[in-house]
Design an enzyme around this catalytic site. Sequence first.
Site, mmCIF file in Angstrom:
data_model
loop_
_atom_site.group_PDB
_atom_site.id
_atom_site.type_symbol
_atom_site.label_atom_id
_atom_site.label_comp_id
_atom_site.label_asym_id
_atom_site.label_seq_id
_atom_site.Cartn_x
_atom_site.Cartn_y
_atom_site.Cartn_z
ATOM 1 N N ASP A 11 -12.453 -66.587 -42.219
ATOM 2 C CA ASP A 11 -12.681 -67.898 -41.476
ATOM 3 C C ASP A 11 -13.501 -68.290 -42.289
ATOM 4 O O ASP A 11 -14.715 -68.810 -41.815
ATOM 5 C CB ASP A 11 -13.007 -67.504 -40.226
ATOM 6 C CG ASP A 11 -14.194 -66.592 -39.822
ATOM 7 O OD1 ASP A 11 -15.028 -67.005 -38.894
ATOM 8 O OD2 ASP A 11 -14.745 -65.823 -40.758
ATOM 9 N N ASP A 16 -17.591 -65.899 -45.909
ATOM 10 C CA ASP A 16 -16.217 -65.408 -46.204
ATOM 11 C C ASP A 16 -15.762 -65.951 -47.710
ATOM 12 O O ASP A 16 -15.394 -65.388 -48.225
ATOM 13 C CB ASP A 16 -15.432 -66.064 -45.334
ATOM 14 C CG ASP A 16 -15.826 -65.655 -43.806
ATOM 15 O OD1 ASP A 16 -16.413 -66.356 -43.341
ATOM 16 O OD2 ASP A 16 -14.665 -65.083 -43.456
ATOM 17 N N ASN A 38 -15.230 -69.525 -37.679
ATOM 18 C CA ASN A 38 -16.422 -70.077 -37.983
ATOM 19 C C ASN A 38 -16.137 -71.685 -37.653
ATOM 20 O O ASN A 38 -16.902 -72.501 -37.596
ATOM 21 C CB ASN A 38 -16.831 -69.972 -39.424
ATOM 22 C CG ASN A 38 -17.668 -68.694 -39.685
ATOM 23 O OD1 ASN A 38 -18.300 -68.162 -38.723
ATOM 24 N ND2 ASN A 38 -17.169 -67.942 -40.826
ATOM 25 N N THR A 121 -12.502 -60.462 -42.047
ATOM 26 C CA THR A 121 -14.164 -61.151 -42.178
ATOM 27 C C THR A 121 -14.276 -62.094 -41.134
ATOM 28 O O THR A 121 -15.182 -62.908 -40.863
ATOM 29 C CB THR A 121 -14.451 -61.301 -43.650
ATOM 30 O OG1 THR A 121 -13.781 -62.536 -43.877
ATOM 31 C CG2 THR A 121 -14.224 -60.275 -44.491
ATOM 32 N N PHE A 161 -20.474 -62.129 -33.428
ATOM 33 C CA PHE A 161 -19.632 -63.475 -33.162
ATOM 34 C C PHE A 161 -17.898 -62.913 -33.657
ATOM 35 O O PHE A 161 -17.111 -63.483 -32.799
ATOM 36 C CB PHE A 161 -19.827 -64.446 -34.546
ATOM 37 C CG PHE A 161 -18.856 -65.592 -34.270
ATOM 38 C CD1 PHE A 161 -17.929 -65.708 -35.136
ATOM 39 C CD2 PHE A 161 -19.026 -66.444 -33.225
ATOM 40 C CE1 PHE A 161 -16.904 -66.772 -35.408
ATOM 41 C CE2 PHE A 161 -18.086 -67.785 -33.313
ATOM 42 C CZ PHE A 161 -16.990 -67.886 -34.155
ATOM 43 N N ASN A 162 -17.593 -62.299 -34.633
ATOM 44 C CA ASN A 162 -16.126 -61.972 -34.919
ATOM 45 C C ASN A 162 -15.651 -61.182 -33.587
ATOM 46 O O ASN A 162 -14.459 -61.230 -33.458
ATOM 47 C CB ASN A 162 -16.041 -61.181 -36.272
ATOM 48 C CG ASN A 162 -16.219 -62.103 -37.381
ATOM 49 O OD1 ASN A 162 -16.139 -63.170 -37.071
ATOM 50 N ND2 ASN A 162 -16.776 -61.322 -38.469
ATOM 51 N N HIS A 236 -22.905 -61.422 -44.828
ATOM 52 C CA HIS A 236 -21.962 -60.452 -43.902
ATOM 53 C C HIS A 236 -20.824 -59.980 -44.757
ATOM 54 O O HIS A 236 -20.580 -59.013 -45.015
ATOM 55 C CB HIS A 236 -21.674 -60.926 -42.572
ATOM 56 C CG HIS A 236 -22.719 -61.421 -41.883
ATOM 57 N ND1 HIS A 236 -23.662 -60.861 -41.002
ATOM 58 C CD2 HIS A 236 -23.059 -62.903 -41.586
ATOM 59 C CE1 HIS A 236 -24.456 -61.603 -40.492
ATOM 60 N NE2 HIS A 236 -24.188 -62.979 -40.617
ATOM 61 N N ASP A 237 -19.895 -61.015 -45.043
ATOM 62 C CA ASP A 237 -18.453 -60.750 -45.162
ATOM 63 C C ASP A 237 -18.117 -59.813 -46.578
ATOM 64 O O ASP A 237 -17.446 -59.028 -46.631
ATOM 65 C CB ASP A 237 -17.765 -61.933 -45.191
ATOM 66 C CG ASP A 237 -17.728 -62.467 -43.876
ATOM 67 O OD1 ASP A 237 -17.483 -63.446 -43.619
ATOM 68 O OD2 ASP A 237 -17.900 -61.764 -43.070
HETATM 69 O O1 RIB Z 1 -21.245 -62.502 -37.323
HETATM 70 C C1 RIB Z 1 -21.178 -62.786 -38.627
HETATM 71 C C2 RIB Z 1 -19.611 -63.032 -38.845
HETATM 72 O O2 RIB Z 1 -19.037 -64.247 -38.122
HETATM 73 C C3 RIB Z 1 -19.262 -63.570 -40.303
HETATM 74 O O3 RIB Z 1 -18.016 -62.987 -40.481
HETATM 75 C C4 RIB Z 1 -19.259 -65.032 -40.416
HETATM 76 O O4 RIB Z 1 -18.576 -65.558 -41.283
HETATM 77 C C5 RIB Z 1 -18.462 -65.125 -39.075
HETATM 78 O O5 RIB Z 1 -17.447 -65.171 -39.244
HETATM 79 CA CA CA Z 2 -16.609 -64.659 -41.353
#
Ligand code: RIB
Ligand code: CA
Length: 308
Positions: A11, A16, A38, A121, A161-162, A236-237
């Site tokens: 996303d 990403d 996102n 991701t 979040f994901n 993160h991703d």
């Molecule tokens: O919490 C971080 C995640 O949420 C990452 O994948 C960021 O790109 C969002 O998608």
């Molecule tokens: Ca992401």
Amino acid sequence: MPRPRIVLDCDPGHDDAVAIVVAAHTTELLGITTVGGNASLEHTTYNACVLRDLLGLDAEVHAGAARPLVAAPQHAAAVHGESGLDGADLPEPSRGPDGADAVGFIVETCRRHDDVWLVPTGPLTNIALALRAAPDLADHVAGISLMGGGTFGNRTPTAEFNIWADPEAAAMVFDSGLPLVMSGLDVTHTFLATPDRIDTVTALEGRLAGVLADLFRFFSGTYVARHDRIDGAPVHDPLAVLALSRPELFERVRRHVAVETRGELTRGMTVVDQRTLVDRPAPNCDLVVAVDADAAWQVVVDAIAASP
Ligand code: RIB
Ligand code: CA
């Protein structure tokens, strides 16, 4: 170095975008699928097509779910901007997505190759829909290496979040029985785009380096502004990709992880069983707990330097 065959489900999203770059450099990237997260699906798909051009990739891009299985769509403009990739002057993509059936692309690709890793991701909606559409997928997928979850949250005190964006989909994935590698906030928050690291990207030649340096500055800017104290954005991703292509940079432990879908305060929480009781649920997941951050960042820099 292993060069795993992957489908990246994402996303984009600043981190990403970095995952796409390192996937292009360190894996056999069979395709990119997009999901709302996102930003809206329209934005995340557009952004994936922009990154494809900047990287000179011929991988296909297939759009997927615009909304979660049950929850209402939620985005993260405070982190990524309304477009999902604010902060850089991005070129118009030369072409749009190759299709709007990410699930069909995922299923067909996995059946064709038999050793594909799915690397989500973003919210896990596309992955869950693929598992529901093709029960035989378990026979064809090498596993799922996801960015998500953790022993603490970011969108809520307990939920990352994901996972939070589509808890029902995440529960289906964690209950699937497939080999899982989970790169959650515990490890991603040790992989920060600090000013010194961003400077290593700024020093590189090429259009992609310039765009990514701007994106890193924007991404870190929103994180630093929104936290009491953080030295840069957690990137993160790409860790979900590098956990497969550079496994030597990571430490993992086997844990049982389940997803809370009902709790008033805990919906979207990944419940990681850390107990040492002999009588505990069998682990279902490789939980990534540490990364050699400097070495992983060097892979990111090498990937950017190797791109047009
Ligand atoms: O919490 C971080 C995640 O949420 C990452 O994948 C960021 O790109 C969002 O998608
Ligand atoms: Ca992401």
